[in-house]
Design a protein around this motif. Structure first.
Motif, mmCIF file in Angstrom:
data_model
loop_
_atom_site.group_PDB
_atom_site.id
_atom_site.type_symbol
_atom_site.label_atom_id
_atom_site.label_comp_id
_atom_site.label_asym_id
_atom_site.label_seq_id
_atom_site.Cartn_x
_atom_site.Cartn_y
_atom_site.Cartn_z
ATOM 1 N N ARG A 38 -10.507 -7.289 0.629
ATOM 2 C CA ARG A 38 -9.992 -5.780 0.241
ATOM 3 C C ARG A 38 -10.530 -4.858 0.950
ATOM 4 O O ARG A 38 -10.752 -3.711 0.761
ATOM 5 N N PHE A 39 -10.504 -5.343 2.461
ATOM 6 C CA PHE A 39 -10.790 -4.264 3.352
ATOM 7 C C PHE A 39 -9.452 -3.580 3.612
ATOM 8 O O PHE A 39 -9.709 -2.297 4.097
ATOM 9 N N LEU A 40 -8.469 -3.964 3.546
ATOM 10 C CA LEU A 40 -7.178 -3.637 3.629
ATOM 11 C C LEU A 40 -6.333 -3.761 2.409
ATOM 12 O O LEU A 40 -6.233 -4.584 1.561
ATOM 13 N N PRO A 41 -5.615 -2.699 1.725
ATOM 14 C CA PRO A 41 -5.028 -2.748 0.432
ATOM 15 C C PRO A 41 -3.768 -3.546 0.561
ATOM 16 O O PRO A 41 -3.004 -3.586 1.690
ATOM 17 N N ALA A 42 -3.691 -4.522 -0.152
ATOM 18 C CA ALA A 42 -2.585 -5.704 -0.149
ATOM 19 C C ALA A 42 -1.327 -4.983 -0.463
ATOM 20 O O ALA A 42 -0.199 -5.367 0.068
#
Lengths: 266, 274
Positions: A38-42
């Motif tokens: 969740r470092f990047l939003p899916a």
């Protein structure tokens, strides 16, 4: 690529290939890790395995083929028409000093204009079918081919030209025996770029309004915020572009046997 | 001069070539001025002059590639207009079509003349054989060595059976050994049908070894002939052996004296300009 060749010698082709694949896998897992942790939003960046699954589904179900077919037809038509027009215009203007002097500023202007912006106009003129995409591709391909042929005609060796004239060639024979082959070699030198441009024209055209094609799939998915399918479409397009480029390389090798290649002198 | 007594195959009559002034107020550049030159039937004439003296300009005029500013060119007594159809031209640089194989290059002139493709092919093959390249008909120019390319160019020109052969330092780019081989081959081909040859070179030894007559040109601009020497060496000749003969040395010393003054003048001029 001399650097790539040097690396080939140092590592050996198998090791180099393994490293390249490893790099791809590493990037893929970096992407996977960043999204899963969740470092990047899916939602915005997609989930790599879903993307792969989507690609697999497309090919397994055969759903992708008609779309790929449409994109391929658009690319090929745009490339063929753009090349023919470019060769004709390049030869004509290259051999007519007066006409080229007259038209020069307009050709420069037309080339400087961002032609993607013509897509909406073409959509209005030619509808949402294949024709408007081909038209866009043609405007992109035409200028590449045109400038290369134009240059090729003007840079024909004066010695070869004088020699062929001394052998008794008529002006028409000069075009057939000297200008056209010379121009062809320049067309081939720009083949990779122009095929790529035809492809760009097709996909961008589809993306801006269409009823079929890989660009259309991406447009549909984007409309429903299905980012995984967008990435799947991009992946398919990339693979397809690489394939096209490979085909061009094969054709080029066949047709340009007369050309000296660095390091391949017999 | 004995060469002018029979009918001249090619004659330049008071030819002047001037290029327009590059800028307003400057004078035009006169490359060659008032040059008269005659080549007899079957004669091998060499034109020698210092570098940059307008030798190639004269040859281009004779070929009809360049129209003289004044004077005229006569081919077998007729005034030349446009390309000289009786002449074949061997260029200094690379003149083969790189996109055509050796055979396709040789047959090109025949096809231009309307010879049927099959007949053209046969004659091209025959000429490739005469220059010793029958195995290389399918090779492209870049696959051949410099000497082989010159041979293809020679076959390409001679297959058309021109009455006059114009040669512009054709072998200057070759190494010494290849060059002597080519010179001997040229002499052998020439002796079999005795065309008229105008051979341009800056190499006096080459000129003497090959020719019946050597014409010296002055340093440019306003180049003009300054000497006309008959070469009475026996034929057939071997260009390497003939150089060792006493008569060759005599001729060489004699002509070199005249040429040296011009070379020094050309050198002084280029120094003055720089």
């Amino acid at each position: 690529m001399p650097r790539a060749k040097a690396a080939h010698r140092e590592l050996g082709p198998a090791a180099l290939l393994a490293l390249r694949v490893l790099l791809l896998v590493a990037i893929f897992f970096l992407w996977y890790g960043l999204v899963t942790l969740r470092f990047l939003p899916a939602f915005f960046f997609g989930r790599p395995f879903v993307v792969l699954e989507r690609v697999g589904q497309w090919f397994a179900s055969g759903k992708i083929y008609p779309h790929l077919g449409v994109t391929l037809i658009e690319t090929v038509l745009a490339f063929a028409a753009g090349t023919l027009l470019g060769v004709a215009a390049g030869l004509w203007l290259g051999l007519r000093a007066m006409a080229s002097a007259l038209l020069e500023p307009y050709i420069k202007a037309a080339n400087a204009m961002p032609r993607v912006i013509l897509a909406p106009i073409f959509a209005v003129w030619f509808g949402l079918g294949i024709a408007s995409k081909v038209a866009l591709g043609v405007t992109l391909v035409f200028f590449i081919v045109f400038f290369n042929v134009y240059q090729g005609v003007r840079e024909v060796s004066p010695t070869v030209l004088a020699s062929v004239r001394m052998l008794g060639a008529s002006p028409r024979q000069l075009v057939r025996y000297v200008y056209l082959p010379s121009a062809t070699s320049w067309v081939f030198s720009s083949l990779h770029t122009s095929v790529g441009m035809a492809f760009v024209g097709a996909v961008v055209g589809e993306y801006l309004g269409s009823a079929a094609g890989v660009g259309y799939l991406i447009l549909q998915a984007e409309g429903s915020f299905d980012i995984d399918t967008v990435f799947a479409g991009i992946l398919v397009l990339t693979g397809f572009a690489l394939l096209l480029d490979y085909v061009v390389t094969v054709i080029e090798r066949r047709l340009l046997v007369w050309m000296p290649r660095a390091g391949r002198r017999e | 001069m004995s060469s002018t007594e029979v009918e001249a195959v090619l004659s330049l009559d008071r030819v002047t070539v001037a290029w327009p002034a590059p800028r307003k107020g400057e004078s035009e550049y006169v490359a060659v001025e008032d040059v008269s030159l005659e080549v007899g039937r079957g004669e091998f004439l060499s034109v020698v002059g210092p570098t940059g003296c307008g030798k190639s300009t004269l040859l281009n005029v004779a070929a009809g590639l360049l129209a003289p500013s004044a004077g005229s060119v006569l081919v077998s007594g007729e005034r030349l207009q446009g390309i000289n159809r009786r002449a074949g031209y061997l260029f200094q640089g690379e003149a083969l079509m790189p996109w055509r194989s050796a055979r396709e290059n040789v047959e090109a002139g025949l096809l231009f003349a309307g010879v049927a493709p099959r007949a053209a092919r046969e004659r091209a093959e025959a000429w490739l054989a005469r220059v010793g390249l029958s195995r290389f008909g399918d090779s492209y120019p870049h696959q051949l060595s410099g000497g082989m390319r010159k041979r293809v160019a020679l076959a390409q020109t001679l297959v058309l059976e021109p009455r006059i052969l114009l040669m512009d330092e054709p072998f200057s780019a070759l190494d010494v050994q290849t060059r002597q081989l080519m010179e001997n081959e040229l002499l052998e081909l020439w002796s079999s049908d005795r065309r008229s040859v105008v051979f341009i070179t800056h190499d006096l030894e080459e000129a003497i070894a090959l020719s019946d007559r050597v014409v010296l040109l002055s340093a440019g601009p306003r180049t003009r002939p300054i000497g006309d020497f008959r070469i009475d060496l026996p034929r057939p000749r071997d260009v390497a052996e003939i150089r060792a003969s006493p008569r060759f040395s005599e001729l060489h010393v004699h002509i070199w004296r005249a040429l040296r003054a011009e070379v020094l003048r050309a050198y002084a001029q280029s120094e003055g300009r720089a």
